[in-house]
Scaffold this motif. Sequence first.
Motif, short mmCIF file in Angstrom:
data_model
loop_
_atom_site.label_atom_id
_atom_site.label_comp_id
_atom_site.label_asym_id
_atom_site.label_seq_id
_atom_site.Cartn_x
_atom_site.Cartn_y
_atom_site.Cartn_z
N CYS A 164 0.86 -1.18 0.00
CA CYS A 164 0.00 0.00 0.00
C CYS A 164 0.90 1.23 0.00
O CYS A 164 1.76 1.37 0.86
CB CYS A 164 -0.90 0.01 1.23
SG CYS A 164 -1.97 1.44 1.33
N VAL A 165 0.70 2.12 -0.97
CA VAL A 165 1.53 3.31 -1.10
C VAL A 165 0.63 4.53 -1.21
O VAL A 165 -0.33 4.55 -1.97
CB VAL A 165 2.44 3.22 -2.36
CG1 VAL A 165 3.28 4.46 -2.50
CG2 VAL A 165 3.30 1.98 -2.33
N LEU A 166 0.95 5.57 -0.42
CA LEU A 166 0.27 6.87 -0.51
C LEU A 166 1.22 7.86 -1.18
O LEU A 166 2.36 8.03 -0.73
CB LEU A 166 -0.10 7.38 0.87
CG LEU A 166 -1.30 6.69 1.50
CD1 LEU A 166 -1.26 6.84 3.00
CD2 LEU A 166 -2.56 7.27 0.94
N ILE A 167 0.76 8.51 -2.24
CA ILE A 167 1.60 9.40 -3.02
C ILE A 167 1.00 10.80 -3.04
O ILE A 167 -0.20 10.96 -3.27
CB ILE A 167 1.76 8.88 -4.46
CG1 ILE A 167 2.36 7.48 -4.45
CG2 ILE A 167 2.59 9.83 -5.31
CD1 ILE A 167 2.33 6.79 -5.79
N TYR A 205 3.58 4.32 3.37
CA TYR A 205 3.64 3.01 2.72
C TYR A 205 3.55 1.91 3.77
O TYR A 205 3.81 2.13 4.96
CB TYR A 205 4.93 2.86 1.92
CG TYR A 205 6.16 2.87 2.80
CD1 TYR A 205 6.70 1.70 3.31
CD2 TYR A 205 6.76 4.07 3.15
CE1 TYR A 205 7.80 1.72 4.14
CE2 TYR A 205 7.87 4.11 3.98
CZ TYR A 205 8.39 2.92 4.46
OH TYR A 205 9.48 2.95 5.29
N SER A 206 3.17 0.74 3.34
CA SER A 206 3.22 -0.45 4.18
C SER A 206 3.19 -1.67 3.27
O SER A 206 2.78 -1.60 2.12
CB SER A 206 2.05 -0.49 5.18
OG SER A 206 0.84 -0.61 4.50
N ALA A 207 3.64 -2.79 3.80
CA ALA A 207 3.65 -4.05 3.07
C ALA A 207 3.33 -5.17 4.03
O ALA A 207 3.63 -5.09 5.22
CB ALA A 207 5.01 -4.28 2.43
N GLY A 208 2.70 -6.21 3.52
CA GLY A 208 2.37 -7.34 4.39
C GLY A 208 1.81 -8.51 3.62
O GLY A 208 1.61 -8.45 2.41
N LYS A 209 1.53 -9.58 4.34
CA LYS A 209 1.02 -10.81 3.73
C LYS A 209 -0.48 -10.78 3.53
O LYS A 209 -1.02 -11.60 2.79
CB LYS A 209 1.39 -12.01 4.61
CG LYS A 209 2.87 -12.26 4.68
CD LYS A 209 3.17 -13.46 5.56
CE LYS A 209 4.67 -13.67 5.64
NZ LYS A 209 4.99 -14.82 6.49
#
Length: 80
Positions: free
Chosen positions: A33-36, A46-50
């Motif tokens: 997930c990216v906020l621009i 941003y964040s990342a996960g399973k």
Amino acid sequence: MSKILKISRASIYKKKNLNLTYVNVNGKWHYICVLIDLFNREIIGYSAGKNNDISLVTKAFSRIQSSLNKNQYISYGQGK
């Protein structure tokens, strides 16, 4: 037509984009997930996960250093 252009130019300063996408890592799907900030094309969160769930988006918003006021717009895009 010039009014539409003026509105678009004025709103771009306040517009943010949220993008959710997924990638295959060693045979397993992971989500990003990216906020621009569309004005300067800077990643502001941003964040990342399973898992593709609300906590992924919440983590991205929690990393934003500046405040989002009520006059800002957030658009959503889902990449593949």
